[in-house]
Scaffold this active site. Sequence first.
Site: not given
Ligand code: BG6
Ligand code: MG
Length: 235
Positions: A20, A22, A60, A127
């Site tokens: 994973d 984040d 998100r 992202n």
């Molecule tokens: C996950 C995170 O990996 O990605 C979440 O743990 C986050 O907190 C999610 O909301 C979506 O991320 P992004 O970059 O598409 O807003």
């Molecule tokens: Mg995570």
Amino acid sequence: MILNNKNNLHPPDIRGVIFDMDGVLTDTVEFHYQTWQKLADEEGIPFDREANEALRGLSRRDSLMRILGDRQLPQATIEEMLERKNHYFLEYVEKMTSADLLPGVASLLDELRRSQMKVGIASASKNVQAVIFRLGIRDRIDTITNVYNVKNPKPAPDVFLHAAEQLNLKSSECVVVEDAEAGVEAALAAGMWVLGLGPVERVGAAHIVLPSLEGVKWTDILAKLPRVEEEKTMV
Ligand code: BG6
Ligand code: MG
């Protein structure tokens, strides 16, 4: 004749690791928190760090829905909020460098390369490509996928199954590294081995639980995996 050597336990045949992103490779959890907090404050919606913890691993959109609770808003307003939150988040991403890798990640990626393990990233983040680029580790990753490439987000197993397919590996050959309850659930549902990072209250369902990757070696992880039974063999 089928031989089933129940007493012959051995380590699983691991050929790849799926991370994973984040909260595992980098502490974007804090950036997500700061940017959700900013949006919530602008909208006068109660939100805090504790509420943010429940958003780990969620997409998100699913995160915003949790924050909004039973507030009913027009679709266009929801889309604008999602855009605005991401705009704030990208301001953090633009400033990221390899210094934002969490402790232990760079050396573990190097060790995995030396051990000829395949390496994938399976994230809930749209992202993911931008963040991995900023972290400077793209050359050490064989495949990157996110929940937008599959039908169902975590806690469904889809994103991990997709990463394993890209790596040409069976589920039983993969170790997933996750920091989120939803992610651990997804990896277990995919039939993979799971290393959970964080408190047992959050990742206790994983096969191995560690506080972080700091000082962790691939050989330590392998040694901690449960032994498995010898596969049935025809003779
Ligand atoms: C996950 C995170 O990996 O990605 C979440 O743990 C986050 O907190 C999610 O909301 C979506 O991320 P992004 O970059 O598409 O807003
Ligand atoms: Mg995570």
